[in-house]
Write an enzyme that holds these catalytic residues in place. Structure first.
Site, PDB file in Angstrom:
ATOM      1  N   ASP A  33       0.848  -1.193   0.000  1.00  9.76           N
ATOM      2  CA  ASP A  33       0.000   0.000   0.000  1.00  9.76           C
ATOM      3  C   ASP A  33       0.890   1.251   0.000  1.00  9.76           C
ATOM      4  O   ASP A  33       1.899   1.325   0.711  1.00  9.76           O
ATOM      5  CB  ASP A  33      -0.908   0.002   1.243  1.00  9.76           C
ATOM      6  N   ILE A  34       0.488   2.231  -0.779  1.00  9.08           N
ATOM      7  CA  ILE A  34       1.287   3.447  -0.939  1.00  9.08           C
ATOM      8  C   ILE A  34       1.267   4.317   0.327  1.00  9.08           C
ATOM      9  O   ILE A  34       2.190   5.114   0.552  1.00  9.08           O
ATOM     10  CB  ILE A  34       0.785   4.226  -2.185  1.00  9.08           C
ATOM     11  N   ASN A  91     -12.704  -3.398   2.853  1.00  5.84           N
ATOM     12  CA  ASN A  91     -13.616  -2.256   2.909  1.00  5.84           C
ATOM     13  C   ASN A  91     -14.616  -2.383   1.766  1.00  5.84           C
ATOM     14  O   ASN A  91     -14.224  -2.615   0.621  1.00  5.84           O
ATOM     15  CB  ASN A  91     -12.838  -0.940   2.786  1.00  5.84           C
ATOM     16  N   GLY A  97     -15.733   3.422   4.104  1.00  7.95           N
ATOM     17  CA  GLY A  97     -14.710   4.340   3.608  1.00  7.95           C
ATOM     18  C   GLY A  97     -13.962   3.804   2.395  1.00  7.95           C
ATOM     19  O   GLY A  97     -12.881   4.310   2.065  1.00  7.95           O
ATOM     20  N   GLN A  98     -14.508   2.790   1.715  1.00  9.49           N
ATOM     21  CA  GLN A  98     -13.844   2.251   0.520  1.00  9.49           C
ATOM     22  C   GLN A  98     -13.584   3.365  -0.482  1.00  9.49           C
ATOM     23  O   GLN A  98     -14.503   4.077  -0.875  1.00  9.49           O
ATOM     24  CB  GLN A  98     -14.713   1.163  -0.131  1.00  9.49           C
ATOM     25  N   HIS A 104     -10.390  -5.466  -3.321  1.00 16.31           N
ATOM     26  CA  HIS A 104      -9.055  -5.586  -2.728  1.00 16.31           C
ATOM     27  C   HIS A 104      -9.187  -5.917  -1.264  1.00 16.31           C
ATOM     28  O   HIS A 104     -10.162  -5.541  -0.614  1.00 16.31           O
ATOM     29  CB  HIS A 104      -8.253  -4.291  -2.895  1.00 16.31           C
ATOM     30  N   HIS A 106      -6.928  -5.605   2.360  1.00 15.83           N
ATOM     31  CA  HIS A 106      -5.748  -5.078   3.046  1.00 15.83           C
ATOM     32  C   HIS A 106      -5.188  -6.189   3.929  1.00 15.83           C
ATOM     33  O   HIS A 106      -5.944  -6.839   4.665  1.00 15.83           O
ATOM     34  CB  HIS A 106      -6.123  -3.913   3.963  1.00 15.83           C
TER      35      HIS A 106
HETATM   36  P1  AMP Z   1      -9.788   1.426   0.460  1.00 16.94           P
HETATM   37  O1  AMP Z   1     -10.064   2.581   1.349  1.00 16.94           O
HETATM   38  O2  AMP Z   1     -10.101   0.104   1.126  1.00 16.94           O
HETATM   39  O3  AMP Z   1     -10.458   1.558  -0.892  1.00 16.94           O
HETATM   40  O4  AMP Z   1      -8.222   1.383   0.257  1.00 16.94           O
HETATM   41  C1  AMP Z   1      -7.561   1.803  -0.889  1.00 16.94           C
HETATM   42  C2  AMP Z   1      -6.097   1.740  -0.564  1.00 16.94           C
HETATM   43  O5  AMP Z   1      -5.366   1.849  -1.779  1.00 16.94           O
HETATM   44  C3  AMP Z   1      -5.586   2.859   0.349  1.00 16.94           C
HETATM   45  O6  AMP Z   1      -5.021   2.277   1.515  1.00 16.94           O
HETATM   46  C4  AMP Z   1      -4.531   3.589  -0.501  1.00 16.94           C
HETATM   47  O7  AMP Z   1      -3.423   4.015   0.251  1.00 16.94           O
HETATM   48  C5  AMP Z   1      -4.161   2.505  -1.507  1.00 16.94           C
HETATM   49  N1  AMP Z   1      -3.647   3.009  -2.792  1.00 16.94           N
HETATM   50  C6  AMP Z   1      -4.212   3.942  -3.599  1.00 16.94           C
HETATM   51  N2  AMP Z   1      -3.471   4.121  -4.711  1.00 16.94           N
HETATM   52  C7  AMP Z   1      -2.417   3.271  -4.608  1.00 16.94           C
HETATM   53  C8  AMP Z   1      -1.284   2.981  -5.432  1.00 16.94           C
HETATM   54  N3  AMP Z   1      -1.088   3.601  -6.620  1.00 16.94           N
HETATM   55  N4  AMP Z   1      -0.394   2.056  -5.018  1.00 16.94           N
HETATM   56  C9  AMP Z   1      -0.568   1.419  -3.831  1.00 16.94           C
HETATM   57  N5  AMP Z   1      -1.623   1.637  -3.005  1.00 16.94           N
HETATM   58  C10 AMP Z   1      -2.523   2.559  -3.380  1.00 16.94           C
END
Ligand code: AMP
Length: 118
Positions: A33-34, A91, A97-98, A104, A106
């Site tokens: 995760d970024i 999520n 909060g998705q 995906h 986590h």
């Molecule tokens: P969610 O809130 O469950 O939709 O989580 C989306 C997740 O994607 C968040 O934790 C972001 O930090 C992560 N994210 C968004 N863009 C990227 C990216 N380019 N590379 C890695 N993680 C990302």
């Protein structure tokens, strides 16, 4: 919700954005995760174009579902979290909060995790 192929994870599957890859097979892609929310924070996304967990389970084949689940455990093993433990979070929808409308999970670990909201 209609699947929208403009989302960031669809771009990652198409190879349009860089990632720190952990694992990949025909069903799934795992990367860091970024914006990490734990010492170890990875994401496993499906290669099926599903918006969220419910959409994925309702509209995927048994092979796709088991392939995705096995990719999650393979990633956990590669991260070295089998013994210390981990948390999986899907999520789903606005109350969760998705942010990204592509299935995906986590994977969080590498330290003692907070239990707020669990
Ligand atoms: P969610 O809130 O469950 O939709 O989580 C989306 C997740 O994607 C968040 O934790 C972001 O930090 C992560 N994210 C968004 N863009 C990227 C990216 N380019 N590379 C890695 N993680 C990302």
């Amino acid at each position: 919700m209609e699947y929208n192929a403009d989302n960031v994870f669809a771009k990652i599957i198409r190879g349009e954005l860089p990632i720190q890859k952990i694992y990949e097979d025909e069903y799934a892609l795992a990367f860091y995760d970024i914006h990490p929310k734990a010492k170890v924070h990875a994401l496993v996304i499906s290669k099926a174009l599903s918006t969220d967990f419910s959409d994925f389970i309702d509209h995927s084949s048994d092979d796709e579902i088991s392939g995705y689940m096995r990719a999650i455990t393979k990633t956990i093993t590669l991260l070295g979290l089998d013994e210390s433990g981990y948390r999986l979070v899907f999520n789903t929808g606005s109350d969760s909060g998705q942010e990204v409308p592509h299935l995906h999970v986590h994977i969080l670990g590498g330290e003692k995790l907070q239990t707020e909201n669990l």
